[in-house]
Scaffold this motif. Structure first.
Motif, PDB file in Angstrom:
ATOM      1  N   VAL A   6       0.840  -1.198   0.000  1.00  0.00           N
ATOM      2  CA  VAL A   6       0.000   0.000   0.000  1.00  0.00           C
ATOM      3  C   VAL A   6       0.877   1.251   0.000  1.00  0.00           C
ATOM      4  O   VAL A   6       0.585   2.239  -0.690  1.00  0.00           O
ATOM      5  CB  VAL A   6      -0.952  -0.020   1.220  1.00  0.00           C
ATOM      6  N   TRP A   7       1.961   1.233   0.765  1.00  0.00           N
ATOM      7  CA  TRP A   7       2.869   2.386   0.795  1.00  0.00           C
ATOM      8  C   TRP A   7       3.456   2.644  -0.595  1.00  0.00           C
ATOM      9  O   TRP A   7       3.560   3.780  -1.029  1.00  0.00           O
ATOM     10  CB  TRP A   7       3.997   2.126   1.803  1.00  0.00           C
ATOM     11  N   GLN A   8       3.818   1.594  -1.288  1.00  0.00           N
ATOM     12  CA  GLN A   8       4.395   1.746  -2.622  1.00  0.00           C
ATOM     13  C   GLN A   8       3.379   2.313  -3.612  1.00  0.00           C
ATOM     14  O   GLN A   8       3.752   3.025  -4.551  1.00  0.00           O
ATOM     15  CB  GLN A   8       4.931   0.399  -3.129  1.00  0.00           C
ATOM     16  N   ILE A   9       2.110   2.009  -3.415  1.00  0.00           N
ATOM     17  CA  ILE A   9       1.069   2.592  -4.283  1.00  0.00           C
ATOM     18  C   ILE A   9       1.088   4.103  -4.149  1.00  0.00           C
ATOM     19  O   ILE A   9       0.977   4.837  -5.136  1.00  0.00           O
ATOM     20  CB  ILE A   9      -0.316   2.021  -3.915  1.00  0.00           C
ATOM     21  N   GLY A  10       1.224   4.584  -2.906  1.00  0.00           N
ATOM     22  CA  GLY A  10       1.309   6.025  -2.693  1.00  0.00           C
ATOM     23  C   GLY A  10       2.546   6.622  -3.333  1.00  0.00           C
ATOM     24  O   GLY A  10       2.517   7.750  -3.846  1.00  0.00           O
ATOM     25  N   ARG A  11       3.655   5.890  -3.320  1.00  0.00           N
ATOM     26  CA  ARG A  11       4.897   6.410  -3.895  1.00  0.00           C
ATOM     27  C   ARG A  11       4.790   6.592  -5.405  1.00  0.00           C
ATOM     28  O   ARG A  11       5.462   7.460  -5.990  1.00  0.00           O
ATOM     29  CB  ARG A  11       6.050   5.457  -3.583  1.00  0.00           C
ATOM     30  N   LEU A  12       3.916   5.816  -6.047  1.00  0.00           N
ATOM     31  CA  LEU A  12       3.766   5.918  -7.503  1.00  0.00           C
ATOM     32  C   LEU A  12       3.298   7.308  -7.926  1.00  0.00           C
ATOM     33  O   LEU A  12       3.575   7.745  -9.045  1.00  0.00           O
ATOM     34  CB  LEU A  12       2.773   4.861  -8.004  1.00  0.00           C
ATOM     35  N   VAL A  13       2.553   7.993  -7.070  1.00  0.00           N
ATOM     36  CA  VAL A  13       2.057   9.330  -7.414  1.00  0.00           C
ATOM     37  C   VAL A  13       2.672  10.375  -6.496  1.00  0.00           C
ATOM     38  O   VAL A  13       2.067  11.371  -6.155  1.00  0.00           O
ATOM     39  CB  VAL A  13       0.517   9.374  -7.333  1.00  0.00           C
ATOM     40  N   GLU A  14       3.907  10.159  -6.100  1.00  0.00           N
ATOM     41  CA  GLU A  14       4.649  11.104  -5.288  1.00  0.00           C
ATOM     42  C   GLU A  14       5.111  12.257  -6.172  1.00  0.00           C
ATOM     43  O   GLU A  14       5.743  12.031  -7.208  1.00  0.00           O
ATOM     44  CB  GLU A  14       5.843  10.388  -4.659  1.00  0.00           C
ATOM     45  N   TYR A  15       4.777  13.495  -5.792  1.00  0.00           N
ATOM     46  CA  TYR A  15       5.166  14.619  -6.638  1.00  0.00           C
ATOM     47  C   TYR A  15       6.348  15.393  -6.075  1.00  0.00           C
ATOM     48  O   TYR A  15       6.859  16.303  -6.717  1.00  0.00           O
ATOM     49  CB  TYR A  15       3.985  15.571  -6.882  1.00  0.00           C
ATOM     50  N   THR A  16       6.757  15.063  -4.869  1.00  0.00           N
ATOM     51  CA  THR A  16       7.997  15.570  -4.298  1.00  0.00           C
ATOM     52  C   THR A  16       8.379  14.626  -3.169  1.00  0.00           C
ATOM     53  O   THR A  16       7.566  13.787  -2.761  1.00  0.00           O
ATOM     54  CB  THR A  16       7.831  17.006  -3.766  1.00  0.00           C
ATOM     55  N   GLU A  17       9.596  14.737  -2.691  1.00  0.00           N
ATOM     56  CA  GLU A  17      10.011  13.836  -1.624  1.00  0.00           C
ATOM     57  C   GLU A  17       9.110  14.013  -0.406  1.00  0.00           C
ATOM     58  O   GLU A  17       8.849  15.132   0.028  1.00  0.00           O
ATOM     59  CB  GLU A  17      11.469  14.108  -1.234  1.00  0.00           C
ATOM     60  N   HIS A  18       8.626  12.891   0.123  1.00  0.00           N
ATOM     61  CA  HIS A  18       7.798  12.848   1.331  1.00  0.00           C
ATOM     62  C   HIS A  18       6.402  13.428   1.131  1.00  0.00           C
ATOM     63  O   HIS A  18       5.689  13.648   2.101  1.00  0.00           O
ATOM     64  CB  HIS A  18       8.479  13.578   2.498  1.00  0.00           C
ATOM     65  N   ALA A  19       5.986  13.693  -0.111  1.00  0.00           N
ATOM     66  CA  ALA A  19       4.642  14.223  -0.340  1.00  0.00           C
ATOM     67  C   ALA A  19       4.039  13.550  -1.556  1.00  0.00           C
ATOM     68  O   ALA A  19       4.617  13.567  -2.645  1.00  0.00           O
ATOM     69  CB  ALA A  19       4.675  15.731  -0.533  1.00  0.00           C
TER      70      ALA A  19
END
Length: 486
Positions: A40-53
């Motif tokens: 689930v965390w990696q799913i969020g990383r797929l649409v990361e637009y800046t580090e930690h966000a």
């Protein structure tokens, strides 16, 4: 809901669900939580637009759902996952930190991430286990808990990142708002879906969602059409933002609140939650695919607003059902299914006003069973209740659709007969009397007495009742089982 934490599992075993797998427990469940949290965390990383966000942070919603369904047993698996993802993150972003430093940073991140969502899940779980909690209260509480928990988690997590040198202190100001909105979107949009999923896959869940669930209504094809319309709308408004390169065009995404309210008011809770997840996934993927990162905060806020709007929409069918039930309790007598005295008062005022305005007749009839007290005393109250139910059925079968039949009290009943001639009114009352005469309860034949009166222009409900009561008394004086008109 507080009677047993295994009711959902029992419901599944009895065929209440199509979930094909046996619920997990113990070590299997712990391993599943670790792996699924990382996924689930990696799913969020797929649409990361800046580090930690990220546009959203699904892990926040998943953590809340884990603590809500599993409780404190989820602490260790989530902590292990938090440490593992921090070590992976450090290598992915080439941070100048050793593995031991990353593990320490992961431990602090785990504490900062776990505490707010564990506290929020504890409060929400307490509400869910209360027998009198309503869906509107639960939704408001969930939204407030999601907002506050994600805000506290944002502050604590960013603090832990700064302390462990994973984020420069200078970046805190710019990261705080997108970090918080992304976490809140992950909670508000996805926590309900994750909760329903975990209830099915984990044995002995701490909550029971049956009281807040509804069976899927028919017309699955119609549901798919609604979802398709929703997805098409998402694609159109986001393509518009891409083509025009205008922030104003990006705000068109808020039109989704209309279609999601449509789904919320016409579909089951489960389908509503699934459609929210589908829409949010489409939005975050299109933000990435269409390179709409300049408008990412618009889409983050839209996700939260649309989800909150749709969740409130879930409560509308229940409120309608509750209002209908309350109306039935106030206006329909539970024993005889005749209208109550409260309904009679309201309907009488309306019928009397219409009679005065139109000049049409309105007959008021009061009747009761002869020697009903004796029936109760000799046969018992069970037979007495049966006599009243049979009387009600017979009476209803003799009435027109425009007539009103109400229980006045005890064994006394009232009829309102609008727009009817004197002879037809008496014929109708006679049919009721004969029908009651045909009723036997424990081999005892019933009979009834009637008082009938015609409304005059200066009558009030009180004067009608008084006159009909005198006519009923006159029928009793004649020996009962008769009709008197005055």
């Amino acid at each position: 809901m507080d009677q047993s934490i295994t009711r959902v599992h029992e419901h599944t075993q009895k065929g209440g669900s199509l979930w094909p797998f046996k619920p997990m427990s113990g070590l299997y469940c712990d391993v599943f939580l670790i792996l699924s949290w990382l996924a689930v965390w990696q799913i969020g990383r797929l649409v990361e637009y800046t580090e930690h966000a990220s546009v959203w942070f699904p892990a926040a919603g998943y953590t809340l759902a884990c603590f809500l369904v599993i409780g404190w047993r989820a602490l260790v698996p989530i902590m292990i996952a938090a440490i593992a993802i921090t070590v992976w993150n450090g290598h992915h972003y080439s941070l100048p930190l050793s593995n031991s430093e990353l593990m320490w940073g992961g431990f602090l991140f785990g504490i900062a991430h776990i505490i707010p969502y564990f506290a929020g899940a504890s409060v929400l779980g307490h509400l869910l286990r209360k027998p009198d909690v309503t869906t509107p209260l639960l939704i408001v509480s969930f939204l407030m808990i999601g907002c506050v928990s994600s805000l506290i988690a944002t502050q604590l997590v960013i603090g832990s990142l700064v302390v462990t040198s994973q984020m420069p202190a200078a970046d805190v100001k710019d990261a705080m708002l997108p970090f918080w909105i992304g976490d809140m979107a992950g909670v508000v949009v996805l926590a309900p879906l994750f909760t329903g999923f975990l209830v099915k896959v984990c044995a002995a869940p701490k909550i029971d969602l049956l009281a807040f669930s509804s069976n899927n209504p028919p017309h699955l094809t119609r549901y798919f059409k609604k979802v398709a319309i929703n997805v098409a709308l998402i694609v159109l408004v986001m393509l518009l933002a891409k083509i025009t390169q205008s922030r104003d065009s990006a705000f068109a995404i808020f039109f989704l609140a209309i279609t999601h309210m449509w789904i919320a008011c016409t579909e089951s809770t489960k389908r509503n939650v699934i459609s929210l997840a589908i829409s949010s996934l489409c939005i975050v993927l299109l933000v990435h695919t269409l390179a709409l990162m300049d408008y990412v905060k618009v889409y983050q806020f839209a996700l939260n607003v649309i989800a909150a709007n749709a969740l409130f929409g879930i409560a509308i069918p229940q409120l309608q059902a509750d209002n209908a039930l309350l109306k039935d309790r106030v206006f329909v007598d539970s024993l005889t299914q005749a209208y109550t005295r409260e309904y009679l008062a309201q309907r009488s005022a309306l019928e009397m006003a219409q009679s005065r305005e139109s000049g049409n007749s309105l007959y008021f009839v009061m009747f009761d069973l002869d020697k009903f007290k004796r029936i109760n005393d000799e046969l018992g109250h069970v037979d007495g209740d049966e006599a009243l139910r049979n009387l009600s059925q017979v009476t209803k079968s003799a009435l027109r659709k425009t007539d009103v039949f109400a229980r006045f009290g005890g064994d006394e009943f009232v009829l309102l007969l609008p727009n009817i001639s004197k002879q037809n009114a008496l014929n109708l009352v006679e049919r009721v009397r004969e029908g009651i005469n045909a009723i036997t309860v424990s081999n005892v034949a019933l009979s009834s007495s009637f008082g009938v009166t015609l409304m005059q222009q200066d009558d009030s409900l009180e004067t009608l009742i008084q006159r009909a009561d005198r006519a009923l008394y006159a029928s009793k004086e004649k020996g009962g089982n008769t009709i008197t008109l005055i």
